[in-house]
Design an enzyme around this catalytic site. Structure first.
Site, PDB file in Angstrom:
ATOM      1  N   TYR A  75       0.831  -1.207   0.000  1.00 55.06           N
ATOM      2  CA  TYR A  75       0.000   0.000   0.000  1.00 55.06           C
ATOM      3  C   TYR A  75       0.868   1.260   0.000  1.00 55.06           C
ATOM      4  O   TYR A  75       0.624   2.204  -0.771  1.00 55.06           O
ATOM      5  CB  TYR A  75      -0.926  -0.001   1.216  1.00 55.06           C
TER       6      TYR A  75
ATOM      7  N   ARG B 164      -0.084   6.974  16.619  1.00 56.54           N
ATOM      8  CA  ARG B 164      -0.492   7.489  15.322  1.00 56.54           C
ATOM      9  C   ARG B 164      -0.901   8.950  15.481  1.00 56.54           C
ATOM     10  O   ARG B 164      -1.130   9.448  16.588  1.00 56.54           O
ATOM     11  CB  ARG B 164      -1.676   6.677  14.749  1.00 56.54           C
TER      12      ARG B 164
END
Length: 311
Positions: A140, A207
């Site tokens: 990805y 994150r």
């Protein structure tokens, strides 16, 4: 201004479309509805049910002549990219090249591309700025970065203007429980069902969670600013997955504890993006705090859940 939004029935795309309509732009949407939802389509936009790889895109460009293309259609599942990299590349790389060819043929002025923090891989330093080495860990990440090189080439050869936006982990209303920021909707779905969600790894991985409304604003800003720039779209702030769950659990007022599972291949341990350049070249800064964004997100899914229960 006439704007074509690929993936305009999807999570981020539908929010971009809504903001474009609010600003009185003419909007054309293309979406194959593989992950998009007809319910998210803005009725004031023109919709074509089509994949970006399809030959039918040529007729759409010829008919609509968009001044700007905002390209959000993509294969977004990291794990799927590892299991089927050919499919991942066909959509994210070849699909983007197809759009660039059409932009060249039909003299589109600007191409705004949604890239990803996944292109950076495991960081050499934090916060990650746009000069950080490109070292993706997954198919990805590779398939999101490769189109960036093609975009620059087309700009040099044809004069096509562009802005490349590298998103941190986007979350908010209308998100499906997949993709990079999908952990938020996964947690919310599980809590609505009264189930304990699973955290992969020890939960200490961090994150940079950015609210979808702020991401949509960045796309609008890129229509006018950020010529030939690559720009991080982020909060410049790390949040651990465990802390994220705790905030969502507090909003729900639940004492359900998450289950821990083995970390997944291709997952990055720590990541947050420097957003100083976005302020400088786009005049953009995030406006929604994590707590405010999560409250908005939970309220949305609770309203959807109540509607389903009533039905």
């Amino acid at each position: 201004m006439k704007v074509l939004v690929t993936g305009g029935a999807g999570f981020i795309g539908s929010h971009v479309v809504d903001q474009l309509i609010q600003e009185n732009h003419q909007v054309v949407i293309t979406d194959n509805l593989s992950t998009g939802n007809e319910a998210y389509l803005n009725p004031e936009a023109k919709f074509y049910h089509v994949s970006i790889e399809s030959d039918d895109m040529g007729a759409i460009f010829a008919s609509e002549s968009p001044e700007v293309v905002i390209h959000l259609a993509a294969q977004i599942d990291v794990q799927k990219s590892l299991h089927d990299p050919q499919y991942d590349a066909a959509i994210n790389i070849l699909g983007t090249i197809h759009l660039l060819e059409l932009c060249k043929t039909h003299q589109t002025r600007k191409f705004i591309y949604s890239s990803s923090a996944a292109v950076y891989g495991n960081p050499n330093y934090l916060a990650i700025d746009e000069q950080h080495p490109i070292q993706p860990l997954s198919s990805y990440g590779i398939s999101k970065y490769t189109p960036e090189k093609y975009i620059r080439m087309y700009a040099d050869l044809t004069g096509l203007d562009y802005t490349i936006l590298r998103y941190a982990n986007v979350y908010g209303a209308r998100q499906i429980p997949k993709g990079e920021g999908g952990v938020v909707s996964i947690f919310v779905d599980k809590l609505l069902a009264g189930e304990s969600p699973i955290i992969f790894g020890d939960g200490l991985q961090t994150r940079d969670f950015i609210y979808v409304g702020d991401v949509a604003r960045a796309n609008i800003a890129a229509m006018y600013e950020g010529s030939r720039e690559v720009v991080n779209i982020s909060t410049n702030s790390p949040t651990s997955v465990s802390d994220l769950y705790s905030i969502i659990a507090d909003i729900y007022k639940t004492d359900l504890r998450p289950q821990l599972a083995q970390a997944r291949d291709g997952d990055i341990l720590h990541s947050y993006l420097d957003n100083a350049k976005a302020a400088r070249v786009l005049g953009w800064k995030p406006q929604i705090s994590l707590l405010e964004g999560l409250n908005k997100t939970v309220e949305y899914y609770q309203s959807i859940h109540k509607t389903k229960v009533l039905l």
